[in-house]
Scaffold this motif. Sequence first.
Motif, PDB file in Angstrom:
ATOM      1  N   LYS A   1       0.802  -1.227   0.000  1.00 21.98           N
ATOM      2  CA  LYS A   1       0.000   0.000   0.000  1.00 21.98           C
ATOM      3  C   LYS A   1       0.835   1.278   0.000  1.00 21.98           C
ATOM      4  N   ALA A   2       2.143   1.149   0.172  1.00 26.75           N
ATOM      5  CA  ALA A   2       2.997   2.324   0.353  1.00 26.75           C
ATOM      6  C   ALA A   2       3.117   3.202  -0.894  1.00 26.75           C
ATOM      7  N   GLY A   3       2.964   2.658  -2.062  1.00 25.10           N
ATOM      8  CA  GLY A   3       3.074   3.478  -3.272  1.00 25.10           C
ATOM      9  C   GLY A   3       4.192   3.026  -4.181  1.00 25.10           C
ATOM     10  N   ASP A   4       5.084   3.965  -4.535  1.00 23.21           N
ATOM     11  CA  ASP A   4       6.178   3.638  -5.454  1.00 23.21           C
ATOM     12  C   ASP A   4       7.289   2.866  -4.732  1.00 23.21           C
ATOM     13  N   GLU A   5       8.310   2.478  -5.480  1.00 27.09           N
ATOM     14  CA  GLU A   5       9.374   1.632  -4.923  1.00 27.09           C
ATOM     15  C   GLU A   5      10.104   2.277  -3.743  1.00 27.09           C
ATOM     16  N   GLU A   6      10.361   3.564  -3.819  1.00 27.59           N
ATOM     17  CA  GLU A   6      11.053   4.251  -2.720  1.00 27.59           C
ATOM     18  C   GLU A   6      10.191   4.270  -1.461  1.00 27.59           C
ATOM     19  N   GLN A   7       8.917   4.495  -1.621  1.00 24.78           N
ATOM     20  CA  GLN A   7       8.002   4.486  -0.481  1.00 24.78           C
ATOM     21  C   GLN A   7       7.867   3.082   0.104  1.00 24.78           C
ATOM     22  N   LYS A   8       7.920   2.075  -0.758  1.00 23.59           N
ATOM     23  CA  LYS A   8       7.863   0.691  -0.290  1.00 23.59           C
ATOM     24  C   LYS A   8       9.101   0.356   0.539  1.00 23.59           C
ATOM     25  N   LYS A   9      10.262   0.837   0.112  1.00 23.02           N
ATOM     26  CA  LYS A   9      11.486   0.615   0.893  1.00 23.02           C
ATOM     27  C   LYS A   9      11.362   1.267   2.262  1.00 23.02           C
ATOM     28  N   GLU A  10      10.851   2.485   2.292  1.00 19.15           N
ATOM     29  CA  GLU A  10      10.658   3.190   3.562  1.00 19.15           C
ATOM     30  C   GLU A  10       9.667   2.448   4.465  1.00 19.15           C
ATOM     31  N   ALA A  11       8.617   1.910   3.877  1.00 19.22           N
ATOM     32  CA  ALA A  11       7.645   1.138   4.658  1.00 19.22           C
ATOM     33  C   ALA A  11       8.297  -0.116   5.235  1.00 19.22           C
ATOM     34  N   ALA A  12       9.152  -0.774   4.452  1.00 16.27           N
ATOM     35  CA  ALA A  12       9.859  -1.962   4.942  1.00 16.27           C
ATOM     36  C   ALA A  12      10.806  -1.595   6.075  1.00 16.27           C
ATOM     37  N   PHE A  13      11.477  -0.452   5.968  1.00 18.88           N
ATOM     38  CA  PHE A  13      12.352   0.008   7.052  1.00 18.88           C
ATOM     39  C   PHE A  13      11.518   0.296   8.302  1.00 18.88           C
ATOM     40  N   GLU A  14      10.343   0.851   8.123  1.00 22.93           N
ATOM     41  CA  GLU A  14       9.464   1.124   9.265  1.00 22.93           C
ATOM     42  C   GLU A  14       9.078  -0.180   9.969  1.00 22.93           C
ATOM     43  N   ILE A  15       8.762  -1.198   9.194  1.00 22.95           N
ATOM     44  CA  ILE A  15       8.454  -2.510   9.777  1.00 22.95           C
ATOM     45  C   ILE A  15       9.661  -3.020  10.559  1.00 22.95           C
ATOM     46  N   GLY A  16      10.836  -2.893   9.959  1.00 26.99           N
ATOM     47  CA  GLY A  16      12.062  -3.321  10.629  1.00 26.99           C
ATOM     48  C   GLY A  16      12.278  -2.610  11.949  1.00 26.99           C
ATOM     49  N   HIS A  17      12.025  -1.301  11.975  1.00 21.20           N
ATOM     50  CA  HIS A  17      12.183  -0.524  13.210  1.00 21.20           C
ATOM     51  C   HIS A  17      11.174  -0.968  14.276  1.00 21.20           C
ATOM     52  N   ILE A  18       9.948  -1.188  13.856  1.00 23.29           N
ATOM     53  CA  ILE A  18       8.927  -1.637  14.804  1.00 23.29           C
ATOM     54  C   ILE A  18       9.317  -2.984  15.398  1.00 23.29           C
ATOM     55  N   LEU A  19       9.748  -3.901  14.548  1.00 17.43           N
ATOM     56  CA  LEU A  19      10.151  -5.231  15.005  1.00 17.43           C
ATOM     57  C   LEU A  19      11.356  -5.151  15.944  1.00 17.43           C
TER      58      LEU A  19
END
Length: 150
Positions: free
Chosen positions: A48-66
């Motif tokens: 749902k994050a959008g383009d590839e750069e936003q998807k990378k940022e969303a994945a980093f956010e998941i990593g930080h939460i975890l």
Amino acid sequence: MFDHIETIFENRKQLMKRLKPESYQTNMKQFRNRYANYFDEMVKFVEKAGDEEQKKEAAFEIGHILAYSVKKEFATRRTGKIKPNLQMDLNFFMIYYVFPAILLTEHPDVETVVRGICTVWGDFFEDSKIGYTDYESIYGGFRKKILGLF
């Protein structure tokens, strides 16, 4: 979002004990069934994050939460750090169960999710630059009995 994600580590000792092809296969099925909601939520969040750069940022956010949730759960109160032996166990659990379980979702954005979590994990925890691989590679790496040996 990802409430109590640290619970995916609650049975790590049992799941990592005496790993053999059959037990790993059974353990992974149970692990995926029990925590599928987290893995599905991860890939959907990135999708749902959008383009590839936003998807990378969303994945980093998941990593930080975890990583933050794991540190909060397992760090000692006195030092605020995770003991080295425990950190090693958590790292192995990530490699043997968490990353393969995420990859088994077979979602188009799954590589982005795993790369992001892996990068953040390595940056967040001391001496924890880990990699990831898929379930089939780990399962195939177990030694099989030869003439009743092993």
